[in-house]
Scaffold this active site. Sequence first.
Site, short mmCIF file in Angstrom:
data_model
loop_
_atom_site.label_atom_id
_atom_site.label_comp_id
_atom_site.label_asym_id
_atom_site.label_seq_id
_atom_site.Cartn_x
_atom_site.Cartn_y
_atom_site.Cartn_z
CB SER A 27 -9.03 1.06 5.55
OG SER A 27 -9.16 2.45 5.97
CE LYS A 69 -3.86 2.31 2.56
NZ LYS A 69 -4.68 1.78 3.38
CB SER A 78 -8.03 4.15 2.97
OG SER A 78 -7.39 3.24 3.15
N1 GLN Z 1 -13.42 4.88 6.63
C1 GLN Z 1 -12.59 4.95 7.78
C2 GLN Z 1 -12.16 6.28 7.23
O1 GLN Z 1 -12.13 7.05 6.19
C3 GLN Z 1 -10.98 4.10 7.53
C4 GLN Z 1 -10.07 4.49 6.80
C5 GLN Z 1 -8.51 4.02 7.18
O2 GLN Z 1 -9.31 2.74 8.00
N2 GLN Z 1 -7.43 4.23 6.80
O3 GLN Z 1 -11.79 7.16 7.78
#
Ligand code: GLN
Length: 498
Positions: free
Chosen positions: A176, A77, A152
Amino acid sequence: MIKNSAAEMSAALSSGATTSVALTQAHLDRISEVDGKVHAFLYVDTQGALEQAKKVDDARARGEKLGPLAGVPLALKDVLVQKGVPTTCGSKILEGWRPPYDSTVVTNLKNAGVVILGKTNMDEFAMGSSTENSAYGPTHNPWDLTRIPGGSGGGSSAALAAFEAPLAIGTDTGGSIRQPAAVTGTVGVKPTYGGVSRYGLVAFSSSLDQAGPCARTVLDTALLHEVIAGHDPRDSTSINAPVPQVVAAAKSGDVKGMKIGVVKELNGDGYQAGVRQRFEESLELLAQAGAEIVEVSAPNFEYALAAYYLIAPSECSSNLARFDAMRYGLRVGDTDGASAESVMNMTREVGFGREVKRRILLGTYALSSGYYDAYYGSAQKVRTLITQDFNKAFEKCDVMVSPTCPTTAFKIGEKANDPLAMYLNDIATIPVNMAGIGGMSVPSGVAPEDGLPVGFQIMSPVMQDQRMYSVGAALEAALLSKWGAPLLSQAPALGGVA
Ligand code: GLN
């Protein structure tokens, strides 16, 4: 070979049936063939990957003792730094930046001989649930290219589901790793907070961020978990204790006598019918495998989402202040006589996307004097209540379970203009981050109404990560004997590679 698990690839490498260079090349070819459609990768490091593969092959030829994942390719990532390789975090503001050092996760991967194929797409600075917030365009779900791959870390999960890599690294601040795993029919694990070093993980919300393993099987995630985990003096929140024995747990998959707590509050009407159906079926299979299913309650989970959207933006508003146009990547308006402040303003205006700006504004507001106690302070209290809910529930069970997300993968564009609808995707995953415990998503089949994958979430207490691997492996085995083939072979689009 690219359809095999990492464990099978590893066995083929050890027996001499293939080489790491051949395996790496096969994945690079697959990436060239399909990534134009999937867009899982932001950067493919062809030369670096082949060099690393050759090094492993040479070491093997010399008879050196190698770790179990040596020579196996992986997708990283783009929020973890790798020396000399572009790192953007899905943001324009980091365009052109090549980090001068390796994150600890990358150091551990390199020491284990894992071959890093390249950097995967993500929501900008990991803020989002669909990968649509990437400044470089969305990633497409290999099950249906018109749908999101989750976020994400949608690039990492899509790379797995499209057989572009057998292993991937994700990061999970509020879901994410687990939510993308659920909607792509792959496995994703958020280890206990502090179990994997955050050194070199570009910070979004430091008290919640955690890197973890992603793969197509539970055993593969366990093998990768043991490679990346462990104490690191460079991360002050890293736990100085032995790494949980997750590989042994994944291999045995024994749940006899284990108590599995179904979270009452995470299984209600807000969940798609097919998601609930798959969840119930998975519970039955676990009961048949010898586990005892009990119900547990966590009344404060109701407030988790609201508290998260105060804590995460607050921390992000502080963390993202480092992107000041001076130290990294993009610099806009740097003309003769321009003040540092105007260059900073212009760079941030152009360099940050809408969601990132929204979070910085929210967080700055929540931390401002006069509002601090009402917003940030209250959110921290909720966080403590959630941890207490978990502690109480874990007195009655060994692991807690729920569906990973309320729905299957939605259409690209469907929620892009509705932040609240987007945030609601993480309703079941966020409590885990708030309490710093472990969480995993394992495929539990496809929803009958749309044929799309559904994830089963398993949560385990701090530094008891092996428990979720036992349950994940038991469920995986039970479903495999039911289906006769892995879930991804049912994927109608690119996942069902010939
Ligand atoms: N969807 C969540 C956010 O937008 C979690 C994102 C993540 O775990 N990086 O913050």
